[in-house]
Design an enzyme around this catalytic site. Sequence first.
Site, PDB file in Angstrom:
ATOM      1  N   ASP A   1      11.521  -3.659 -11.660  1.00 39.76           N
ATOM      2  CA  ASP A   1      11.287  -3.899 -10.229  1.00 39.76           C
ATOM      3  C   ASP A   1       9.932  -3.331  -9.842  1.00 39.76           C
ATOM      4  OD1 ASP A   1      13.913  -5.036  -9.431  1.00 39.76           O
ATOM      5  OD2 ASP A   1      14.630  -3.139 -10.193  1.00 39.76           O
TER       6      ASP A   1
ATOM      7  N   LYS B   1       8.854   6.973 -13.531  1.00 40.74           N
ATOM      8  CA  LYS B   1       9.391   6.131 -14.603  1.00 40.74           C
ATOM      9  C   LYS B   1       8.642   6.218 -15.936  1.00 40.74           C
ATOM     10  CE  LYS B   1      12.909   3.646 -13.008  1.00 40.74           C
ATOM     11  NZ  LYS B   1      13.882   2.705 -13.445  1.00 40.74           N
TER      12      LYS B   1
END
Length: 401
Positions: free
Chosen positions: A123, A76
């Site tokens: 998350d 990410k």
Amino acid sequence: MNEIIKWAANRMPASADRQLSVMSTENVAKARAFHRSFPQYSVTPLAKLDGMAATLGLGGVYVKDESYRFGLNAFKVLGGSFAMGRYIAQQMGRDVGEMTYDYLTSPAFRQEFGQATFFTATDGNHGRGVAWAANKLGQKAVVHMPKGSSQSRFDNIAKEGAKVTIEEVNYDDCVRIAAAEAAQTEHGVVVQDTAWEGYEEIPAWIMQGYGTMANEAADQLRQVSVNRPTHVFVQAGVGSLAGAVVGYFVNRFPECPPKFVVMEARAADCLYQGAVAGDGDPRNVGGDLQTIMAGLACGEPNIISWDILRNHVSAFVSCPDWVSARGMRMLGAPVKGDPRVISGESGAVGMGLLSSIMQDEEYKELREYLELDRSSQVLMFSTEGDTDPDKYKEIVWNGEY
């Protein structure tokens, strides 16, 4: 009895495909140059699973192992960091090509630009990437996590110096909280990988950042004499990663793109629901979105990605949690001679799905529809390692799910 895997062939009407250019090879080259300027940068491994391919009756199986990315155990950071670089360049009226790591960490930059505060919802992996990049570049980060987030993921973000909270709401509501706070903060900006009406520029930059991973994988395949993959399996939460990967490969192989399979967690299968509806409009999924695939627990699609996916994906698949757990065990205990891949809940769903399609007669129709056979060269992305180590052991060692 295991819950069955559901799938929908893509029969949606095509759009004008205006978003495909977001992932042009030029844009991805800029992202890769940016990442290359970081001293922490190295190309992550592409695991070549020859034994697994033979076992499943395929020509080749390749897994991009993002557990090695920048020491953060997940891909990410590629998106958040590049979006920061593009945002700073835009604010300064400069080209992102000038935003090297050396410049962004220099006293001169600090004097010229000062500090911004980057807000995000996560998350786990995206927030950790944003916090890490902000920390390295002397910026500030505020991160909101949805209810049920794991303590280990919270701690990993906090130790990068970000302000972190776990809220009593789901992921999509955390996005709204982050956006509202950024709007009230001087030099506040939302770095979110989901796009909505009026918020499209930064998500597009994040997708371009993910393009670095797809670009590396394509180069690595060529090094093992695979000119292009025949099939690309990619998982989706809001769909930013999926749109980035699909968009990149369509731009790289415009004449003969691979077949694309997009996989989601059953509890948050908004893209699959859109494919089932079949009219080309995105669909949202609400509720608590409870799944072990925490990184995929997003119920509202990124509209930029959706436009790319509806035009180019062959099949959308809704996966129960056991599919991911099976993939984690298969990658963690591979066929003799194959490299081991430590893949987390959101990273392993492709392996679990591919093995089910190839070995279970129940999914023969999907296997035939995708034309998966001994000549197929399949690429997948293990987007995270054991980012929740306790959960990883429960599944891989103790056989949960």
